[in-house]
Each structure stands twice: as C-alpha cells, then as structure tokens.
Design a protein around this motif. Sequence first.
Motif, PDB file in Angstrom:
ATOM      1  N   GLY A  68       0.822  -1.218   0.000  1.00  0.00           N
ATOM      2  CA  GLY A  68       0.000   0.000   0.000  1.00  0.00           C
ATOM      3  C   GLY A  68       0.850   1.258   0.000  1.00  0.00           C
ATOM      4  O   GLY A  68       1.786   1.413  -0.787  1.00  0.00           O
ATOM      5  N   GLY A  69       0.549   2.182   0.913  1.00  0.00           N
ATOM      6  CA  GLY A  69       1.297   3.438   1.007  1.00  0.00           C
ATOM      7  C   GLY A  69       2.600   3.324   1.767  1.00  0.00           C
ATOM      8  O   GLY A  69       3.273   4.335   1.996  1.00  0.00           O
ATOM      9  N   ALA A  70       2.977   2.101   2.181  1.00  0.00           N
ATOM     10  CA  ALA A  70       4.247   1.803   2.860  1.00  0.00           C
ATOM     11  C   ALA A  70       4.357   2.418   4.246  1.00  0.00           C
ATOM     12  O   ALA A  70       5.453   2.534   4.793  1.00  0.00           O
ATOM     13  N   GLY A  71       3.230   2.790   4.847  1.00  0.00           N
ATOM     14  CA  GLY A  71       3.263   3.347   6.204  1.00  0.00           C
ATOM     15  C   GLY A  71       3.744   2.345   7.228  1.00  0.00           C
ATOM     16  O   GLY A  71       4.611   2.650   8.060  1.00  0.00           O
ATOM     17  N   HIS A  72       3.205   1.136   7.185  1.00  0.00           N
ATOM     18  CA  HIS A  72       3.664   0.081   8.099  1.00  0.00           C
ATOM     19  C   HIS A  72       5.120  -0.277   7.795  1.00  0.00           C
ATOM     20  O   HIS A  72       5.933  -0.454   8.703  1.00  0.00           O
ATOM     21  N   SER A  73       5.436  -0.404   6.501  1.00  0.00           N
ATOM     22  CA  SER A  73       6.793  -0.772   6.094  1.00  0.00           C
ATOM     23  C   SER A  73       7.826   0.239   6.580  1.00  0.00           C
ATOM     24  O   SER A  73       8.923  -0.121   7.007  1.00  0.00           O
ATOM     25  N   TYR A  74       7.476   1.524   6.499  1.00  0.00           N
ATOM     26  CA  TYR A  74       8.395   2.577   6.932  1.00  0.00           C
ATOM     27  C   TYR A  74       8.753   2.402   8.408  1.00  0.00           C
ATOM     28  O   TYR A  74       9.931   2.498   8.799  1.00  0.00           O
ATOM     29  N   GLU A  75       7.744   2.123   9.217  1.00  0.00           N
ATOM     30  CA  GLU A  75       7.982   1.948  10.654  1.00  0.00           C
ATOM     31  C   GLU A  75       8.776   0.679  10.946  1.00  0.00           C
ATOM     32  O   GLU A  75       9.576   0.640  11.881  1.00  0.00           O
ATOM     33  N   ILE A  76       8.562  -0.366  10.155  1.00  0.00           N
ATOM     34  CA  ILE A  76       9.369  -1.591  10.318  1.00  0.00           C
ATOM     35  C   ILE A  76      10.822  -1.286   9.983  1.00  0.00           C
ATOM     36  O   ILE A  76      11.741  -1.630  10.739  1.00  0.00           O
ATOM     37  N   CYS A  77      11.044  -0.611   8.845  1.00  0.00           N
ATOM     38  CA  CYS A  77      12.408  -0.310   8.396  1.00  0.00           C
ATOM     39  C   CYS A  77      13.178   0.530   9.417  1.00  0.00           C
ATOM     40  O   CYS A  77      14.391   0.343   9.597  1.00  0.00           O
ATOM     41  N   LYS A  78      12.482   1.459  10.084  1.00  0.00           N
ATOM     42  CA  LYS A  78      13.136   2.307  11.094  1.00  0.00           C
ATOM     43  C   LYS A  78      13.742   1.489  12.222  1.00  0.00           C
ATOM     44  O   LYS A  78      14.659   1.934  12.899  1.00  0.00           O
ATOM     45  N   ARG A  79      13.213   0.290  12.426  1.00  0.00           N
ATOM     46  CA  ARG A  79      13.648  -0.545  13.554  1.00  0.00           C
ATOM     47  C   ARG A  79      14.652  -1.617  13.137  1.00  0.00           C
ATOM     48  O   ARG A  79      15.082  -2.417  13.962  1.00  0.00           O
ATOM     49  N   LEU A  80      15.033  -1.631  11.871  1.00  0.00           N
ATOM     50  CA  LEU A  80      15.983  -2.633  11.383  1.00  0.00           C
ATOM     51  C   LEU A  80      17.401  -2.053  11.333  1.00  0.00           C
ATOM     52  O   LEU A  80      17.585  -0.881  11.034  1.00  0.00           O
ATOM     53  N   THR A  81      18.383  -2.901  11.640  1.00  0.00           N
ATOM     54  CA  THR A  81      19.790  -2.520  11.469  1.00  0.00           C
ATOM     55  C   THR A  81      20.360  -3.342  10.308  1.00  0.00           C
ATOM     56  O   THR A  81      20.529  -2.837   9.206  1.00  0.00           O
ATOM     57  N   THR A  82      20.597  -4.628  10.566  1.00  0.00           N
ATOM     58  CA  THR A  82      21.071  -5.513   9.493  1.00  0.00           C
ATOM     59  C   THR A  82      19.927  -6.335   8.906  1.00  0.00           C
ATOM     60  O   THR A  82      20.153  -7.222   8.079  1.00  0.00           O
TER      61      THR A  82
END
Length: 310
Positions: free
Chosen positions: A31-45
């Motif tokens: 969709g608009g990647a809103g959930h994805s954006y928040e997931i990505c913020k919490r990823l390192t590797t």
Amino acid sequence: MEFHHISVLLNECIESLNIKPDGIYVDGTLGGAGHSYEICKRLTTGRLIGIDQDMNAINAATERLKEFKDKVTLVHSNFSNVKQVFEDLGIEKADGFLLDIGVSSHQLDEAERGFSYMQDAPLDMRMDTSRSLSAYEVVNEYSEKELNDIIFEYGEERWAKRIAEFIVAERKIKPIETTFELVDVIKKAVPKGARKDGPHPAKRTFQAIRIEVNGELDVLKTAINDMTDLLNPEGRLAIITFHSLEDRIVKNEFRKQENPCTCPREFPVCVCGKKSKGRVVTRKPILPSDEELSANHRARSAKLRVFERK
C-alpha cells in the motif's frame, strides 16, 4: 501520482510484530508503505520484503522507502504467492509477516479505478490491473444466481436477490458501465425504508463484487497457511481485516494452526498426529483506539489478530 494512505492500527501492528533489528519481515500488502516505513526504522542488518499487486503502490513505496533502500526489496505480486517470492529471492524463513487486507485509501480515492460507490468511474475494481476479470464482467456477464450468491455471501447483503434481479433486468436494456449506473440500480432494488438506516445501500454489493474480482477470500486462506510455514520460531503473523468474512477466516485459520487435531472429542488421546504450529496471541481482536477513529474514519471496522510460531 501520490499514493495517500493512512496506516491503520500502526502502533499496534509494530508492537505485535516484536521486531528484531536483524530480522526478515514481510509486508504483504505494501500500500502506502506506512507500516513498512515503521518496520524499516527498527531494522539494522535486517531486511524488509514488500509485496503488492498494485504497481502504483510499488512505485510509491520505492520513493517512500528510498532512505532504507539497502534493506528493502519490493516485489510486484500477490501475497498469496509468498512461497514463490521467497524461492525467487533465496529466502527460507522470516521473522514476521503483516497483512492489511482490503482496498487501500488510495485505491478508493483514485476515482478511475472504480472501487468507490461515491465517485463515478468505469466499473473496474481490479487491484492488479493486469488481471482480465473486472467488475464490468461480473456485473454484465454473471448469471442472476451467481450475482445473488456473491452479493449474499461476500456482501452479507439481505437484499441480494432483488439486487441481482434488478441488475439482470437493467443490463438487458443496456450494459451497466459505470459505478454510478450500478449505484442507481442498487438504490432501485433496495426498498426505500431499508435505505434510511445503516451504511450506503451500495456498500455491501460493491464489497462483494470487489472480493469476487480480486479473489480475496481464497488467497487469504492459502496465505495464512503458507506464511505460518515460513515463520521462524517466535516469528509472528499479524493480519488486519475490515469486515466479518475476512475476520472469521483469520480467526478460524489461526485456531486451526494452534490446535489442528481432527480426532473426535471423545478420544482420550490424539491419534491424527497433527501438531500445533504455535499460539494465537490475540484471543480477542485488537481494535482501533477512539483517538485513531476520530482521525481516520476508515479505521472504523478494522480488527487486528496475531499468531506466533512455535
């Protein structure tokens, strides 16, 4: 084109996924990647796999997630093809899956897609525009019985029989080509007294046709089983639904994953050999807060259920 979409139950989803910085997560309805954006913020590797059957969503998410591009892989596909997607990407297991089932705000707002009964447009309703079956074919080519069945089952519409009859009568005069033409037919079919209360008279019929065009309920069952199989131990599958049919499927499938035993209740021990794959985290669905409902009316019927792999 801007892909506008307010992410529903955003904080609740992120919290439910128990995100590990080095984990692999899949947003199956980008969709608009809103959930994805928040997931990505919490990823390192870690890594995010974003899947969507709507190319507009893929294009918009590419821009939205560009700051995380080394952690993100976007795939134009349906989430029901997740096993093939994993095979193509050389991935064996994931630590979390998220599904936000149904039509996005963007698809509703983009009048020409024909999803909305509030805007006039050609009858379409395809989430993946490369598919051949559209709402036009369903409305103008399905038999009266087929129309009645899908409107009653997928729309849970009490006036399904009359609506099907009126559609068939109308299309004998001329094909029903636009959303407003279909709305007019539905309004004629639903008795005036029944139109005073409740949602828009076309809401349930439009929902039913959309589900039929996109095969939404069939792919959901398949996806739940496949995604559970692809989860690492303690990995989670979080699913947001927007109407009772989808919610019932998620609830029942999660229950089967937790307790798949098919032995008769009177058997003292299990002999079927089917083992539990994990546990249902949400005994009751998580609902939007009053604050979210006041900010986003489209969250009104949202329900979140979560399953955790053993």
